[in-house]
Design an enzyme around this catalytic site. Structure first.
Site, PDB file in Angstrom:
ATOM      1  N   ASP A  51     -23.040 -26.301 -60.968  1.00  0.00           N
ATOM      2  CA  ASP A  51     -21.809 -26.239 -61.751  1.00  0.00           C
ATOM      3  C   ASP A  51     -20.869 -25.143 -61.250  1.00  0.00           C
ATOM      4  OD1 ASP A  51     -19.979 -26.505 -63.922  1.00  0.00           O
ATOM      5  OD2 ASP A  51     -21.623 -27.136 -65.205  1.00  0.00           O
ATOM      6  N   ASP A  52     -19.607 -25.521 -61.016  1.00  0.00           N
ATOM      7  CA  ASP A  52     -18.541 -24.560 -60.674  1.00  0.00           C
ATOM      8  C   ASP A  52     -18.775 -23.820 -59.354  1.00  0.00           C
ATOM      9  OD1 ASP A  52     -17.518 -25.286 -63.128  1.00  0.00           O
ATOM     10  OD2 ASP A  52     -17.061 -23.254 -63.769  1.00  0.00           O
TER      11      ASP A  52
ATOM     12  N   CYS B 134     -15.355 -30.376 -65.305  1.00  0.00           N
ATOM     13  CA  CYS B 134     -16.764 -30.800 -65.179  1.00  0.00           C
ATOM     14  C   CYS B 134     -17.012 -32.259 -65.559  1.00  0.00           C
ATOM     15  CB  CYS B 134     -17.651 -29.893 -66.028  1.00  0.00           C
ATOM     16  SG  CYS B 134     -17.576 -28.143 -65.598  1.00  0.00           S
TER      17      CYS B 134
ATOM     18  N   HIS C  29     -22.130 -34.561 -68.310  1.00  0.00           N
ATOM     19  CA  HIS C  29     -21.342 -33.399 -68.737  1.00  0.00           C
ATOM     20  C   HIS C  29     -22.125 -32.479 -69.660  1.00  0.00           C
ATOM     21  CE1 HIS C  29     -18.521 -31.272 -71.552  1.00  0.00           C
ATOM     22  NE2 HIS C  29     -18.247 -30.738 -70.382  1.00  0.00           N
TER      23      HIS C  29
END
Length: 494
Positions: free
Chosen positions: A40-41, A79, A138
């Site tokens: 994530d990210d 996301c 998500h």
């Protein structure tokens, strides 16, 4: 009787001769397993992507036997929407598909039809045993519920999983774990009265990703015993905010040597409407400084935040290493496709922004590393890849039919030692009422808004950090790229 015996013997000898000539019938090749790691990210701040300061030995080692795509772009820089496009292989066509709620509203709770809901469902329909751990769609644990609610029993992807697993540990729910601090608290419960980072002298399992890695290791032991190909996806949280990681990963860095952004100011000839005031970052109330487009945070604070982000990367890298080591220990590595993908990039003070949610390279460009069975040589590809291309590529590698209406195209040829030259080099992205297209030289963007300018052009040959909008100086390039841009106008902003 003797003649019959001779005839039978002759027949048997003939069959034996045929067997020797053509060999025994070979058993059908076993389909490859798939290990799909979502991070994530994670912007491409790894050694293999050119950042020498970041400690990512496990991902670097994997890259040494895989194909690294240096120009892979997501379709939406947020996301849930990014993962929706990845999973469905489709560009966004409705406003809901630009939101974090895309999967919840478009897939969760829907009845099963003849059409697979995701590529994971497609694999499941074709004999794969599918397991998800952590944040793959998500939701932090794959179930639909609000941040402060108890965990529900409603899956985001109801038809994709044989098993959807998560260990929330002391945080009790997935969303609490997603915004976790080492003492068992979380951002929601503390009403955002927290820092955007944490350095705690604790073991890996004192943060959720350590528990996810342990769960993946345990599951690989079980999957190794199954006589069925598997798809295992492990979704790690960090380096998503808050930038939390055990102290030992912070200690890998000398903060004074951390380089700051090459884009400290708002780009030239760009309206601030193309950016944002770092709302997600600023909601961490105990941060030492607030970010804004009018004034950058201090260099001292910017280095601390980058230090925190890098420590979180190194922490996740260690968890990835545990999973990869177990894959090898179980004898599965030789027949497993390994994919490492991040759902978008992140601005670390670039253009004074801290966060994602723009359609600049820093927010759209993400990590993609692919290792196919038998491949042991490193390869780097600079072709422009879209995240929607991953669906058809995986299906081809697994010998599974792909839906005809996908927007993505297979890049299996780029995984070969000597790929062909026939590749389009175009990737479209959508957000903030803007559509952008990236090719092998330019980024061209057009916004559906009143604030001017609405057209932006960045020449990556002379301006790789997109600091200068040169649309006015090059109308002929704008005219040419507008034709390509129109092909990606799906009507999502109509």
């Amino acid at each position: 009787m003797l003649k019959k015996i001779i005839s039978i013997s002759t027949l048997c000898f003939g069959l034996y001769a045929v067997f020797l000539t053509f060999g025994a019938a070979k058993p059908a090749a076993k389909k490859p397993n798939v290990l799909f790691i979502c991070i994530d990210d994670l912007r491409p701040d790894l050694k293999v992507y050119g950042n020498p300061i970041v400690h990512s030995p496990n991902l670097d080692k994997l890259a040494g036997q895989a194909t690294v795509f240096r120009n892979q772009y997501v379709t939406q820089p947020t996301c849930g929407a990014s993962r929706y496009s990845l999973l469905t292989g489709r560009l966004p066509r409705r406003p809901v598909e630009l939101k974090n709620e895309a999967i919840e509203q478009q897939i969760a709770g829907k009845r099963r039809t003849d059409k697979p809901e995701t590529f994971i469902d497609n694999l499941r329909r074709n004999g794969y045993y599918t397991v998800g751990i952590g944040k793959v769609s998500h939701s932090a644990d794959g179930y639909v519920y609000e941040y402060t609610e108890p965990k529900s029993d409603k899956l985001e992807l109801p038809n994709s999983w044989d098993e959807m697993l998560f260990d929330p540990g002391k945080w009790q729910t997935g969303w609490n774990a997603f915004f976790a601090y080492a003492d068992g608290s979380n951002r929601q419960a503390k009403k955002a009265e927290v820092k955007p980072y944490e350095k705690a002298d604790v073991p890996d399992e004192s943060y959720p990703d350590g528990l996810s890695a342990n769960l993946a290791v345990k599951k690989l032991k079980e999957l190794a015993k199954k006589d069925q190909p598997f798809f295992l996806s492990v979704g790690f949280f960090k380096p998503h905010l808050p930038f939390t990681a055990p102290k030992k990963y912070w200690d890998l860095y000398d903060e004074s040597k951390i380089k700051l952004t090459d884009s400290p100011d708002v780009p030239e000839n760009v309206n601030e409407a193309s950016l944002h005031p770092s709302v997600e970052f600023n909601q961490y109330q105990l941060g030492e400084e607030k970010a804004s487009l009018q004034k950058p945070v201090s260099d001292v604070y910017a280095r601390k935040l980058r230090h925190a982000y890098y420590a979180a990367i190194s922490y996740t890298d260690a968890q990835v290493g545990k999973v990869l080591d177990e894959l090898k220990a179980q004898g599965l590595a030789e027949n497993t496709i390994i994919v490492v993908w991040s759902d978008h990039g992140w601005h670390l003070g670039d253009y004074r922004v801290w966060g994602k949610h723009t359609i600049f390279d820093q927010s759209l460009r993400s990590v993609l590393i692919v290792k196919t069975p038998g491949n042991k040589k490193a390869a780097v590809r600079d072709q422009i890849i879209s995240s929607v291309d991953i669906y058809p590529t995986l299906m081809e590698l697994c010998g599974v039919k792909t839906l005809p209406e996908l927007d993505g195209k297979t890049f299996t040829d780029l995984l070969k030692p000597k790929p062909g030259k026939n590749w389009e080099n175009v990737a479209y992205s959508y957000y903030n009422r803007g559509i952008t297209v990236r090719n092998d030289r330019y980024r061209f963007t057009k916004y559906f808004r009143e604030k001017q300018p609405v057209v932006e052009l960045y020449d990556h040959k002379s301006d790789p950090h997109e600091n200068h909008n040169v649309a006015e100086q090059h109308p002929e390039v704008v005219a040419e790229l507008t034709k390509i841009w129109e092909k990606g106008n799906t009507g999502v902003f109509n």
